[in-house]
Design an enzyme around this catalytic site. Structure first.
Site, PDB file in Angstrom:
ATOM      1  N   GLU A 776       8.985   5.310  -6.676  1.00 46.58           N
ATOM      2  CA  GLU A 776       7.915   5.302  -5.536  1.00 46.58           C
ATOM      3  C   GLU A 776       8.201   4.393  -4.493  1.00 46.58           C
ATOM      4  O   GLU A 776       8.120   3.013  -4.820  1.00 46.58           O
ATOM      5  CB  GLU A 776       6.412   5.228  -6.271  1.00 46.58           C
ATOM      6  N   CYS A 810       1.332   0.939   0.158  1.00 43.98           N
ATOM      7  CA  CYS A 810       2.286   2.089   0.488  1.00 43.98           C
ATOM      8  C   CYS A 810       1.595   3.250   0.858  1.00 43.98           C
ATOM      9  O   CYS A 810       1.925   4.083   1.928  1.00 43.98           O
ATOM     10  CB  CYS A 810       3.238   2.469  -0.637  1.00 43.98           C
TER      11      CYS A 810
END
Ligand SMILES: Cc1cc2nc3c(=O)[nH]c(=O)nc-3n(C[C@H](O)[C@H](O)[C@H](O)COP(=O)(O)OP(=O)(O)OC[C@H]3O[C@@H](n4cnc5c(N)ncnc54)[C@H](O)[C@@H]3O)c2cc1C
Length: 1014
Positions: A776, A810
């Site tokens: 990720e 993020c």
């Protein structure tokens, strides 16, 4: 039929020997009840057959209201349309929205509502205009005047009709200090006008002391506490009170000069304790201490209201302070229910209308019993409730001037008139303001009118018999936290999200202060490597420091080299077969135990993050909750996946699919969600049967070691999880390329992620399997703002998404793509809202944003700010206090174009780029124009554009009409694609599959022509 009415004075004057009231059993209770009903019947007689205009069945409004009440889907669409209408400036866009809201073939909308639109023809434009007019007229019925200037004649008119007023200025949704100032000023201006006017007003009730009914101020204002401070939050309790008081003092001072009454309204439950504390705190100040014209509100639908009332009464008695308590049932019922469910908090209110009604009566009695100190303002349109108060007041011999009856402007006019005719002191709550700021108020009023349980609907919508309405009856609408799909939860029950702290509770705040204090006392914490349960100390010392104060060392960490990494991997590899063959249910059990352990230590875990990662209270607490969620969720997921699945169905064959783990997993975790992401990746790897070598980020090793210890205490065999802090440059590649490592779970930057994917793709000699990488990575996330978006909502969500945890998520928003028609307005509001945020160290409870993680991050962010200044227009650059912190300014840069670096490159800091789009389609193209595809959000009230976004805004997590951060396990499986990651979805049903390999076994069951029957 001719009706007779016995005036109030006669009722009150009649001797009442019985003081038992409605809460004692037996005959007296019955007698009291029958008196209540008699009084109620008399009020009903005064109402007669009159029906409030909004319920006139032949009018367009009446028809719409009736349709809303019987058709839930229509109600939703209608209220949504009403909500967006004030923001639509052209007839064309009104017509387009009408088509979008009401033009679906499956909707069955009665023809006489004239809401059927198929296209924006000249005729339909005219019709759109007339519908807008109808709706505006409907809305205006609830609002006394659009501006304070226009309010005066309306309020004077009310007085002329024998009713006092309480004026409320709409627009409590202040997003900046400038807006809060302007709102407070509007109150001061209104008071100025009213002050001049009051000399000409005769006192109501004929008293000669210039007070209404001999006691009440002629000028009465209601203020929503949330409008007094743009950063009002339960977490920053004391600061919120002190800032709100700064704006309240001038209002109170002015009120005192003219003898006006100020009431602090009650809003959502998370502001309840704050509002009560604010009221008391102000009234304890010497200059206001003896002022008799003030009060606040209590909501009978809240379970805590009785305790609150008792506290308020004893405070008033002790201080010899006279207050008016407006008793209401509560107007936020629907929203509170939704919030409680979403947060998995106990529902704070009664879920049965009868209980609310009974509590209203109970509280009213309590106020009346203490009428010397607390005067009652009975705010209800319900004849039963009113009659009950009248009878109780009589019974308790509360002097008439200590009770007044309050009603809402535009609601229940027949009730208002009846109360006046009955000689009761009546006050009308009169909102003043425009439609846009007043929309939340209006929706609450409409919901109230069309709720099937409301007195008004039952009386005037359905024509319920009077006798029935006078009995204390209600129906049940149970509402409680939702349960997620069991996902194989077995005896453990369904998965539910861990509730985050409710900071409005004093105990939660004080225990967190204590946790912070205790955590700090332990610094620096020694963090060894742990392999096979054995603590190893090395000379490669890593210091984990407080980002807000680099002098403060949170942990002294032993860094691993390749030698320790080798040992850890080999130990994990040795342990693998046994762990793989462990019953999955027992592995899941360890996760459940770990979650229980984390729950016990949650304040400590969060406190460490405040110091080690620089997270604010709420962010740190949310991170711990998310980690617990992962444990609970993946454990249940494993129980589901552990059951072999039959596949295919042909006679003579039994075929099953099942999963087994891959081997040794290297978990390489980031610092930004030091608990949650580590916990998620480790628990997924462990529960599926892999053994783990866990390398935390060098910036968050203290949290890392706490995670290891939680697993260990939960009974995880020591050879299954190895704790390997160390510098990425020293051991990162070694872990990734090691032939015995089967799986890498990584969350972090795209640069490191791509390197890992590249290295893992090369199969080295001695490798026994193809490595799998669960990666990720970053994002360049955009929030789109359409022409018709609700800007109040946009500002709040954008600030949270862009600057929450200093933009170091993020999922953070770094591009705000705005339709050009609202760009300037939004930029302005965003700027002043950003300038109002409280910045400072994370440990300060009111702080919204503190320092970034380290010096490297700081320098990188600063360099992007410089780039941004050259590429666009600097709108906000706010420095963060903290001399010894890695602080960077909160920055907003306007006029950024898609080709700019600020629009393309991930910054991972508090820098927001504003971009202008000519159309919604262009905004979507811009949003998709980066190499990332992680999160995104759209603010629009156009069903067409929302549908378009669902289809074309290509990101892993798209949020409509909310911000783009804050994914919740089980509700928002999280993860992106393109350069944002490999498409994995943490906290979702596919996640664990990546940690396993599927196997299929098919058996030929046909033996010598015989196959068992199914
Ligand atoms: C002058 C005035 C000022 C007000 N100020 C405020 C304020 O500051 N803050 C505020 O929150 N409200 C305020 N209200 C609104 C008030 O809370 C009520 O929403 C409204 O008056 C309706 O109550 P009622 O007694 O008139 O009608 P009723 O029809 O008897 O009661 C409706 C109320 O019952 C409750 N209810 C409905 N369904 C259920 C259920 N299933 N289970 C449990 N309870 C249920 C809800 O509170 C709902 O509003 C004010 C009202 C007035 C008249």
């Amino acid at each position: 039929m001719e009706l007779t009415w016995i005036p109030l004075s006669l009722i009150i004057g009649r001797s009442t020997r019985c003081f038992l009231g409605g809460f004692r059993g037996g005959a007296m209770n019955k007698a009291f009840e029958s008196r209540v009903r008699r009084t109620g019947q008399k009020l009903f007689q005064l109402i007669g057959d009159e029906v409030p205009p909004l319920f006139h069945k032949e009018s367009w409004t009446g028809k719409v209201i009736a349709q809303c009440a019987k058709d839930e889907a229509f109600k939703t669409e209608f209220l949504r349309f009403m909500d967006v209408l004030p923001s639509l400036k052209q007839a064309e866009s009104v017509a387009e929205h009408l088509i979008e809201y009401f033009g679906r073939p499956e909707q069955r909308i009665p023809l006489d509502l004239k809401l059927h639109f198929t296209r924006a023809s000249p005729a339909s434009l005219k019709r759109a205009e007339s519908i807008s007019k109808e709706i505006r007229e409907m809305v205006e019925k609830f609002i006394a005047a659009a501006t304070p200037g226009e309010a005066l004649p309306k309020l004077s008119d009310l007085r002329g009709r024998g009713m006092a007023f309480s004026a409320d200025i709409l627009g409590e949704a202040v997003v900046s200090e400038a807006e809060a100032d302007a709102h407070a000023q509007r109150y001061l201006d209104l008071m100025e006008d009213l002050g001049r006017a009051q000399a000409g007003w005769r006192s109501l009730g004929g008293s000669d002391n210039d007070l209404d009914w001999g006691v009440a101020a002629k000028i009465n204002l209601s203020i929503k506490p949330s409008s007094l401070y743009s950063q009002m939050s339960a977490r920053g309790f004391d600061q919120s009170i002190s800032r709100a008081k700064e704006r309240l003092r001038p209002v109170f001072r002015k009120a005192m000069t003219m003898g006006a009454h100020i009431c602090l309204d009650m809003e959502q439950v998370d502001l309840k304790n704050l509002t009560l504390a604010l009221y008391r705190s102000l009234m304890e100040e010497p200059e206001f201490r003896r002022y008799p014209h003030s009060g606040t509100v209590l909501q009978a639908y809240l379970r805590e209201s009785e305790t609150d009332l008792r506290e308020l009464v004893s405070w008033a008695k002790k201080r010899r302070h006279r207050a008016t308590i407006r008793l209401v049932k509560g107007a936020y019922w629907e929203a509170e229910g939704v919030y409680a469910c979403q947060r998995n908090w106990p529902v704070p209110f009664y879920t049965n209308k009868r209980e609310t009604d009974e509590n209203f009566e109970k509280l009213a009695r309590l106020v009346l019993e203490n009428h010397e100190w607390v005067h009652l303002a009975c705010a209800s349109h319900n004849i039963r409730s009113i009659a009950w108060v009248m009878e109780t007041a009589k019974e308790l011999k509360a002097p008439p001037e200590r009770v007044e009856y309050q009603v809402l402007y535009g609601m229940a006019e027949p009730v208002q008139k009846a109360l006046v005719k009955a000689g009761l002191p009546v006050r009308v709550y009169a909102p003043v303001g425009e439609m846009i700021p007043g929309m939340a108020y209006l929706v609450r009023r409409l919901l109230e009118m069309i709720s099937r349980e409301s007195f008004l609907w039952q009386r005037f919508g359905e024509g319920a018999p009077r006798g029935q309405q006078l009995k204390n009856r209600g129906s049940t609408s149970p509402l409680g936290p939702p349960a997620f799909d069991a996902s194989g939860g077995g005896e453990r029950g369904t998965f539910q999200n861990e509730p985050q702290r409710d900071w409005s509770i004093e105990k939660n705040r004080s225990s967190f202060v204590e946790a912070l204090r205790k955590a700090r006392k332990k610094f620096p914490i020694t963090v060894p490597i742990v392999i096979d349960g054995e603590a190893i100390t090395t000379v490669r010392e890593i210091l984990s420091r407080n980002p807000n104060d680099w002098n403060e060392v949170v942990g002294v960490v032993s860094g691993a080299g390749t030698e320790e990494a080798e040992s850890a991997i080999l130990a994990a590899a040795d342990a693998f077969p046994k762990w793989r063959d462990r019953n999955p249910a027992r592995r899941a059990e360890i996760l459940f135990h770990t979650a229980a352990g984390a729950r016990k230590k949650r304040d400590e875990l969060a406190a460490i993050q405040v110091y080690e990662a620089g997270k604010t209270w709420a962010e740190a607490d949310a991170d711990v909750c998310e980690g617990i969620d992962f444990l609970e969720y993946y454990a249940r997921e494993m129980l589901r996946l552990a059951v072999p699945q039959p596949v295919g169905k042909v006679p003579g064959e039994e075929s099953v699919l099942f999963y087994e783990p891959r081997g040794v997993a290297a978990v390489i975790a980031p610092w930004n969600f030091p608990f949650a992401i580590s916990m998620g990746m480790i628990s997924a790897a462990l529960v599926t049967g892999n053994t783990v070598v866990y390398k935390p980020s060098s910036n968050s090793c203290v949290t890392g070691t706490m995670i290891r210890s939680l697993f260990s205490k939960a009974g995880l065999p020591r050879e299954v999880l190895h704790f390997l802090p160390g510098s990425g440059s020293e051991i990162g590649d070694f872990l990734v390329t090691h032939p015995r490592v089967a799986l890498i779970a990584f969350t972090g930057s795209v640069k490191v992620g791509l390197r890992i994917i590249g290295l893992a793709g090369k199969t080295l000699e001695g490798s026994l399997q193809v490595k799998n990488v669960v990666a990720e990575m970053g994002g360049k996330n955009a929030i789109l703002v359409d022409t018709d978006a609700d800007l109040d909502e946009v500002v709040v969500h954008v600030l949270q998404s862009a600057f929450g945890y200093q933009g170091q998520k993020c999922s953070a928003c770094s591009r705000l793509i705005v339709h050009e028609s609202v760009y300037a307005r939004l930029a302005d509001r965003l700027k002043s809202a950003a300038e109002s945020l409280v910045l400072g160290p994370a440990e300060d409870p009111g702080s919204f944003m503190g320092a970034v993680i380290d010096e490297t991050a700081k320098q990188k962010i600063l360099s992007y700010i410089e780039i941004g200044k050259q590429e666009g227009t600097l709108l906000v650059e706010r420095s963060v206090p903290g001399e010894r912190g890695h602080v960077v300014p909160l920055t907003i840069i306007g006029d950024i174009r898609p080709e700019h670096r600020l629009a393309q490159e991930e910054i991972f800091g508090p820098v927001l780029a504003l971009m202008r789009a000519r159309t919604f389609d262009e905004a979507l193209d811009m949003a998709n124009s980066t190499s990332y595809a992680l999160t995104g959000a759209v603010f629009s009230r156009s069903p067409r554009n929302l549908a378009l976004a669902r289809e074309k805004f290509r990101v892993g997590n798209l949020y409509l009409n909310r911000g783009c951060t804050g994914a919740v396990v089980g509700r928002h499986p999280f993860g992106g694609f393109k350069m944002s990651g490999g498409g994995s979805k943490a906290g979702g049903p596919d996640y664990l599959l990546q940690f396993m390999v599927p196997r299929n076994v098919a058996e030929n069951t046909l033996r010598r022509g015989f196959a068992p029957k199914e």
